[in-house]
Design a protein around this motif. Structure first.
Motif, PDB file in Angstrom:
ATOM      1  N   LEU A 128       0.824  -1.208   0.000  1.00 40.67           N
ATOM      2  CA  LEU A 128       0.000   0.000   0.000  1.00 40.67           C
ATOM      3  C   LEU A 128       0.859   1.259   0.000  1.00 40.67           C
ATOM      4  CD1 LEU A 128      -3.257   0.666   1.818  1.00 40.67           C
ATOM      5  CD2 LEU A 128      -1.371   2.225   2.298  1.00 40.67           C
ATOM      6  N   LYS A 129       1.923   1.272   0.800  1.00 36.98           N
ATOM      7  CA  LYS A 129       2.814   2.429   0.831  1.00 36.98           C
ATOM      8  C   LYS A 129       3.420   2.694  -0.545  1.00 36.98           C
ATOM      9  CE  LYS A 129       4.204   1.976   5.707  1.00 36.98           C
ATOM     10  NZ  LYS A 129       5.328   1.703   6.640  1.00 36.98           N
ATOM     11  N   GLU A 130       3.788   1.629  -1.241  1.00 32.31           N
ATOM     12  CA  GLU A 130       4.355   1.789  -2.575  1.00 32.31           C
ATOM     13  C   GLU A 130       3.305   2.295  -3.562  1.00 32.31           C
ATOM     14  OE1 GLU A 130       6.132  -1.984  -3.466  1.00 32.31           O
ATOM     15  OE2 GLU A 130       7.783  -1.685  -2.046  1.00 32.31           O
ATOM     16  N   GLU A 131       2.096   1.780  -3.447  1.00 28.07           N
ATOM     17  CA  GLU A 131       1.005   2.251  -4.303  1.00 28.07           C
ATOM     18  C   GLU A 131       0.740   3.744  -4.079  1.00 28.07           C
ATOM     19  OE1 GLU A 131      -0.717   0.673  -6.576  1.00 28.07           O
ATOM     20  OE2 GLU A 131      -0.434  -1.464  -6.217  1.00 28.07           O
ATOM     21  N   CYS A 132       0.887   4.177  -2.822  1.00 24.42           N
ATOM     22  CA  CYS A 132       0.602   5.574  -2.462  1.00 24.42           C
ATOM     23  C   CYS A 132       1.706   6.537  -2.871  1.00 24.42           C
ATOM     24  CB  CYS A 132       0.421   5.702  -0.947  1.00 24.42           C
ATOM     25  SG  CYS A 132      -1.088   5.014  -0.341  1.00 24.42           S
ATOM     26  N   TYR A 133       2.917   6.022  -3.036  1.00 25.36           N
ATOM     27  CA  TYR A 133       4.039   6.926  -3.280  1.00 25.36           C
ATOM     28  C   TYR A 133       4.839   6.474  -4.497  1.00 25.36           C
ATOM     29  CZ  TYR A 133       7.304  10.645  -2.187  1.00 25.36           C
ATOM     30  OH  TYR A 133       8.057  11.797  -2.250  1.00 25.36           O
ATOM     31  N   LEU A 134       4.165   6.560  -5.665  1.00 22.31           N
ATOM     32  CA  LEU A 134       4.826   6.454  -6.967  1.00 22.31           C
ATOM     33  C   LEU A 134       5.420   5.092  -7.278  1.00 22.31           C
ATOM     34  CD1 LEU A 134       6.711   9.876  -6.776  1.00 22.31           C
ATOM     35  CD2 LEU A 134       4.453   9.445  -7.744  1.00 22.31           C
ATOM     36  N   GLY A 135       5.168   4.101  -6.426  1.00 25.84           N
ATOM     37  CA  GLY A 135       5.761   2.784  -6.618  1.00 25.84           C
ATOM     38  C   GLY A 135       7.154   2.648  -6.051  1.00 25.84           C
ATOM     39  N   LEU A 136       7.633   3.686  -5.364  1.00 20.03           N
ATOM     40  CA  LEU A 136       8.969   3.633  -4.766  1.00 20.03           C
ATOM     41  C   LEU A 136       9.013   2.585  -3.656  1.00 20.03           C
ATOM     42  CD1 LEU A 136       9.626   7.476  -4.487  1.00 20.03           C
ATOM     43  CD2 LEU A 136      10.739   5.900  -6.081  1.00 20.03           C
ATOM     44  N   PRO A 137      10.146   1.911  -3.480  1.00 20.72           N
ATOM     45  CA  PRO A 137      10.244   0.898  -2.420  1.00 20.72           C
ATOM     46  C   PRO A 137       9.935   1.490  -1.053  1.00 20.72           C
ATOM     47  CG  PRO A 137      12.112   0.735  -3.910  1.00 20.72           C
ATOM     48  CD  PRO A 137      11.378   1.984  -4.290  1.00 20.72           C
ATOM     49  N   ALA A 138       9.094   0.824  -0.296  1.00 14.11           N
ATOM     50  CA  ALA A 138       8.695   1.304   1.027  1.00 14.11           C
ATOM     51  C   ALA A 138       9.690   0.817   2.060  1.00 14.11           C
ATOM     52  CB  ALA A 138       7.299   0.808   1.367  1.00 14.11           C
ATOM     53  N   LYS A 139      10.340   1.753   2.744  1.00 13.45           N
ATOM     54  CA  LYS A 139      11.297   1.416   3.799  1.00 13.45           C
ATOM     55  C   LYS A 139      11.079   2.370   4.967  1.00 13.45           C
ATOM     56  CE  LYS A 139      13.660  -1.638   1.386  1.00 13.45           C
ATOM     57  NZ  LYS A 139      14.993  -1.329   0.853  1.00 13.45           N
ATOM     58  N   GLY A 140      11.088   1.833   6.166  1.00 21.34           N
ATOM     59  CA  GLY A 140      11.039   2.666   7.364  1.00 21.34           C
ATOM     60  C   GLY A 140       9.667   3.276   7.581  1.00 21.34           C
ATOM     61  N   SER A 141       9.562   4.105   8.618  1.00 23.15           N
ATOM     62  CA  SER A 141       8.286   4.683   9.018  1.00 23.15           C
ATOM     63  C   SER A 141       7.746   5.668   8.002  1.00 23.15           C
ATOM     64  CB  SER A 141       8.426   5.385  10.382  1.00 23.15           C
ATOM     65  OG  SER A 141       9.374   6.432  10.299  1.00 23.15           O
ATOM     66  N   SER A 142       8.633   6.296   7.210  1.00 26.06           N
ATOM     67  CA  SER A 142       8.163   7.272   6.234  1.00 26.06           C
ATOM     68  C   SER A 142       7.502   6.617   5.045  1.00 26.06           C
ATOM     69  CB  SER A 142       9.331   8.135   5.742  1.00 26.06           C
ATOM     70  OG  SER A 142      10.203   7.369   4.939  1.00 26.06           O
ATOM     71  N   GLY A 143       7.803   5.351   4.806  1.00 25.32           N
ATOM     72  CA  GLY A 143       7.288   4.694   3.625  1.00 25.32           C
ATOM     73  C   GLY A 143       8.005   5.096   2.364  1.00 25.32           C
ATOM     74  N   ILE A 144       9.139   5.745   2.481  1.00 20.47           N
ATOM     75  CA  ILE A 144       9.903   6.220   1.330  1.00 20.47           C
ATOM     76  C   ILE A 144      11.319   5.682   1.421  1.00 20.47           C
ATOM     77  CG2 ILE A 144      10.741   8.254   0.093  1.00 20.47           C
ATOM     78  CD1 ILE A 144       8.426   9.804   1.481  1.00 20.47           C
ATOM     79  N   ASP A 145      11.811   5.113   0.341  1.00 21.17           N
ATOM     80  CA  ASP A 145      13.151   4.524   0.327  1.00 21.17           C
ATOM     81  C   ASP A 145      14.203   5.623   0.209  1.00 21.17           C
ATOM     82  OD1 ASP A 145      15.357   2.996   0.099  1.00 21.17           O
ATOM     83  OD2 ASP A 145      14.834   2.047  -1.797  1.00 21.17           O
ATOM     84  N   LYS A 146      15.019   5.772   1.234  1.00 22.16           N
ATOM     85  CA  LYS A 146      16.096   6.773   1.225  1.00 22.16           C
ATOM     86  C   LYS A 146      17.463   6.121   1.018  1.00 22.16           C
ATOM     87  CE  LYS A 146      13.715  10.565   2.246  1.00 22.16           C
ATOM     88  NZ  LYS A 146      13.726  11.751   1.382  1.00 22.16           N
TER      89      LYS A 146
END
Length: 376
Positions: free
Chosen positions: A203-221
């Motif tokens: 769901l996090k990836e679906e919500c944010y451009l398909g980027l890999p979901a990592k950590g609490s932010s749901g954004i791969d840094k």
């Protein structure tokens, strides 16, 4: 005009938003994480299972993606539901199947759901009407026996509990709303709960451009320290439906006011009950199931001459409505079903009265007085 819904906002929200401006980071960040933490703590759950969205409607459409609704599937939705629940099913290509509701609580039941089950049933999208919890034990027992998903539309149930468990956290997925009319507001906004960690990451990836979901932010840094930090890789096609720090800043303050809001809502709800107790022409909301608590988002009455009463109130400065227009009455959905007798009853007789923390005692007394006078 006495509004039926109205946000309760003050300078505290503006002050919190000002901090976001000063930070120069308006997107998803620490305010969103704090809001998720406060919200989950209020529901007595871990924040690891929650994710803040741009709106609740987005959560309903995401449910269709996450649980892979499609042609050949049947999704059961109670007749008295928010229109986006039906739209999400139809857009997915699955078949929208409408079940009836209890004529007074406007919630569906396990028995009414079972009447619509087939071998093609994949999920149920429940609605806790106005924050009044459905009877979840028999519904969950039925769902587990038939191996179908349970999605709880808890848009109006921010502070509703079923036998100690927060509504929205009982099924496989829960969704809440924070739009400008809800118990707490963020302008627009929503929250999802996922029972499965794997599906939450999807769901996090679906919500944010398909980027890999990592950590609490749901954004791969993970690429920030690389020599080519602007490189982008995705796990799936995605859209952008995350909450931002401006909305979350409002939500943080609103969460800190929630106990006060709920106390006021409960007082108004109970004052209406007392005010209409002796009026034999009015059906007030049914009692809660033992061990449950209400968010007191809607207060509804059921009367003959509902439309005439609504007009009578509007002419005297009181705005009312009927939520929700039954899905089988929406022409676009083309539902031909003559078995929904309770829905027909509710749709002709139910009226939602003003209920929000900004109502004064004088406002509440005026509503009670003018409603009762209509029947004299």
């Amino acid at each position: 005009m006495i509004n039926i819904f109205q946000p309760s906002l003050g300078k505290e929200e503006l002050n919190e938003i000002e901090k976001v401006y000063e930070s120069n980071w308006l997107g998803r960040g620490k305010q969103v994480a704090e809001f998720e933490s406060l919200f989950s703590k209020n529901l007595k759950e871990s924040s690891d299972s929650f994710y803040a969205l741009s709106c609740c409607t987005e959560g309903l459409f995401l449910a269709a993606k996450i649980f892979n609704f499609g042609p050949g599937d049947e999704i059961i939705v109670p007749s008295i539901s928010f229109i986006a629940a039906g739209s999400a099913v139809v857009e997915s290509g699955a078949k929208l199947v409408i079940c009836d509701v209890d004529k007074h609580s406007l919630n569906t039941t396990a028995q009414l759901i079972e009447e619509k089950l087939t071998s093609k049933t994949k999920a149920i999208i429940l609605n806790h009407y106005g924050g009044h919890p459905c009877d979840m034990d028999p519904i969950m027992e039925l769902a587990r026996a038939k191996n179908i998903y349970v999605i709880e539309d808890s848009a109006c149930a921010v502070q509703s509990f079923y036998k100690g468990k927060a509504c929205g956290t009982i099924g496989d997925m829960g969704i809440w709303s924070f739009d400008a009319m809800k118990s707490i507001v963020t302008g627009d906004g929503g929250m999802v709960y996922m029972k499965s960690d794997k599906l939450l990451n999807q769901l996090k990836e679906e919500c944010y451009l398909g980027l890999p979901a990592k950590g609490s932010s749901g954004i791969d840094k993970s690429r920030d320290d690389s020599d080519i930090w602007w490189e982008v890789q995705i796990n799936r096609p995605g859209r952008r439906s995350i909450m931002n720090n401006i909305s979350a800043a409002m939500g943080i303050v609103q969460m800190n006011k929630l106990e006060e809001f709920q106390a006021r809502r409960k007082y108004i709800y109970e004052t209406y009950n007392i005010g209409f107790k002796e009026n034999k022409f009015i059906q007030t909301p049914p009692n809660l199931i033992k061990g449950c608590t209400n968010s007191y988002y809607f207060y509804w009455i059921q009367v003959e001459d509902r439309n005439e009463l609504a007009k009578h109130l509007k002419e005297r400065g009181i705005y009312t409505t009927y939520r929700y227009w039954a899905l089988n009455h929406v022409d676009y959905f083309n539902i031909q079903d003559n078995s929904l007798s309770n829905t027909d009853f509710a749709s002709k007789k139910t009226l939602n009265l003003p209920l929000h923390p900004s109502l004064s005692d004088a406002d509440v007394k005026k509503v009670i007085k003018i409603v009762n006078e209509f029947f004299n």
